[in-house]
Structures are given as structure tokens and as C-alpha cells.
Design a protein around this motif. Structure first.
Motif, short mmCIF file in Angstrom:
data_model
loop_
_atom_site.label_atom_id
_atom_site.label_comp_id
_atom_site.label_asym_id
_atom_site.label_seq_id
_atom_site.Cartn_x
_atom_site.Cartn_y
_atom_site.Cartn_z
N VAL A 51 -7.52 -4.22 -8.19
CA VAL A 51 -8.29 -5.44 -8.49
C VAL A 51 -7.35 -6.56 -8.94
O VAL A 51 -7.46 -7.70 -8.47
N VAL A 52 -6.41 -6.25 -9.81
CA VAL A 52 -5.47 -7.26 -10.31
C VAL A 52 -4.65 -7.83 -9.15
O VAL A 52 -4.52 -9.05 -9.00
N VAL A 53 -4.11 -6.95 -8.31
CA VAL A 53 -3.28 -7.41 -7.19
C VAL A 53 -4.12 -8.22 -6.21
O VAL A 53 -3.69 -9.29 -5.76
N SER A 54 -5.31 -7.76 -5.88
CA SER A 54 -6.12 -8.48 -4.89
C SER A 54 -6.56 -9.85 -5.41
O SER A 54 -6.55 -10.83 -4.66
N GLU A 55 -6.94 -9.93 -6.68
CA GLU A 55 -7.34 -11.22 -7.22
C GLU A 55 -6.16 -12.18 -7.28
O GLU A 55 -6.29 -13.37 -6.98
N ASN A 56 -5.00 -11.66 -7.64
CA ASN A 56 -3.81 -12.50 -7.68
C ASN A 56 -3.43 -12.96 -6.27
O ASN A 56 -3.08 -14.11 -6.05
N LEU A 57 -3.51 -12.04 -5.32
CA LEU A 57 -3.19 -12.37 -3.94
C LEU A 57 -4.12 -13.46 -3.43
O LEU A 57 -3.67 -14.43 -2.81
N GLU A 58 -5.40 -13.32 -3.69
CA GLU A 58 -6.37 -14.33 -3.25
C GLU A 58 -6.01 -15.70 -3.83
O GLU A 58 -5.99 -16.71 -3.12
N HIS A 59 -5.70 -15.72 -5.12
CA HIS A 59 -5.34 -16.98 -5.78
C HIS A 59 -4.09 -17.58 -5.15
O HIS A 59 -4.03 -18.79 -4.84
N CYS A 60 -3.06 -16.76 -4.95
CA CYS A 60 -1.79 -17.24 -4.39
C CYS A 60 -1.95 -17.72 -2.95
O CYS A 60 -1.35 -18.73 -2.56
N VAL A 61 -2.74 -17.02 -2.16
CA VAL A 61 -2.96 -17.41 -0.77
C VAL A 61 -3.68 -18.76 -0.72
O VAL A 61 -3.28 -19.66 0.04
N THR A 71 1.78 -17.73 4.22
CA THR A 71 1.23 -16.71 3.31
C THR A 71 1.71 -15.31 3.64
O THR A 71 1.42 -14.37 2.91
N ASP A 72 2.44 -15.15 4.75
CA ASP A 72 2.88 -13.82 5.18
C ASP A 72 3.64 -13.08 4.09
O ASP A 72 3.42 -11.89 3.85
N ASN A 73 4.54 -13.77 3.43
CA ASN A 73 5.36 -13.13 2.40
C ASN A 73 4.51 -12.66 1.21
O ASN A 73 4.79 -11.63 0.62
N LEU A 74 3.47 -13.42 0.88
CA LEU A 74 2.60 -13.05 -0.24
C LEU A 74 1.90 -11.73 0.02
O LEU A 74 1.81 -10.88 -0.87
N VAL A 75 1.42 -11.57 1.22
CA VAL A 75 0.71 -10.33 1.58
C VAL A 75 1.68 -9.16 1.55
O VAL A 75 1.36 -8.09 1.01
N LYS A 76 2.86 -9.35 2.10
CA LYS A 76 3.87 -8.28 2.09
C LYS A 76 4.23 -7.89 0.66
O LYS A 76 4.36 -6.70 0.35
N GLU A 77 4.40 -8.88 -0.21
CA GLU A 77 4.73 -8.61 -1.61
C GLU A 77 3.61 -7.81 -2.29
O GLU A 77 3.87 -6.87 -3.05
N ALA A 78 2.36 -8.18 -2.03
CA ALA A 78 1.22 -7.49 -2.64
C ALA A 78 1.16 -6.03 -2.18
O ALA A 78 0.95 -5.13 -2.99
N VAL A 79 1.37 -5.81 -0.90
CA VAL A 79 1.33 -4.45 -0.37
C VAL A 79 2.47 -3.63 -0.96
O VAL A 79 2.28 -2.49 -1.37
N THR A 80 3.66 -4.22 -1.04
CA THR A 80 4.80 -3.54 -1.60
C THR A 80 4.54 -3.17 -3.06
O THR A 80 4.86 -2.06 -3.51
N LEU A 81 3.96 -4.09 -3.79
CA LEU A 81 3.64 -3.83 -5.20
C LEU A 81 2.69 -2.64 -5.34
O LEU A 81 2.89 -1.76 -6.18
#
Length: 86
Positions: A51-61, A71-81
Motif C-alpha cells: 500500500v505504501v509503495v503503490s500510493e507513493n508511486l501513484e503520487h510520483c507518477v 515515469t518508466d524509472n519510477l515504476v522500475k524503482e517501485a518494483v525493485t523496492l
């Protein structure tokens, strides 16, 4: 990032689960029961991280799109995390 009350409440419930496990240990409960509760707490923590990662990802995107950034890098970072957290 600002965390909403819902995620904080989720973590308080997990805190209660952990306290319950400690209580079970102090009472000498069966190993299987303790491990079952620990597993439930771990699952709850995993869901909270998601939940924390997805909400942060949504905000950052959204922010990146508004600024005309990729936004490609943001998604990759979230998945890696998330992968590293396992």
C-alpha cells in the motif's frame, strides 16, 4: 510523502498482532500457534508495504506527468523496492 490515517491504523493493528504473539510466548502457547500468528503479522506487513509503495508511486507518477517527465524509472524503482523487501 504524507501517510494517511488508514495506513497508520493498519500498522497499529500489526503492532497489536505482535504484542499478541509476545503474550502467547509468555503464556507458553504451542509453537504452531505462535508461528501461525507470526506468519499472519508478516503477511499484514507485506500488504502494508504494498500500500505504501503503490500510493507513493501513484503520487510520483502524477507529479512527473504534470512536470512532463518520464515515469518508466519510477515504476522500475517501485518494483525493485517491493522485490528487495521480500
Amino acid at each position: 510523502m504524507e501517510y494517511n490515517q488508514q495506513i497508520k491504523n493498519r500498522l497499529r493493528r500489526i503492532e497489536g498482532q505482535i504484542k499478541g504473539v509476545l503474550s502467547m510466548m509468555e503464556q507458553g502457547k504451542d509453537c504452531r500457534d505462535v508461528v501461525t500468528q507470526l506468519s499472519a503479522a508478516r503477511s499484514a506487513i507485506d500488504r502494508a508495504m504494498g500500500v505504501v509503495v503503490s500510493e507513493n508511486l501513484e503520487h510520483c507518477v502524477r507529479e512527473s506527468i504534470q512536470n512532463g517527465e518520464e515515469t518508466d524509472n519510477l515504476v522500475k524503482e517501485a518494483v525493485t523496492l517491493l522485490v528487495k523487501s521480500r
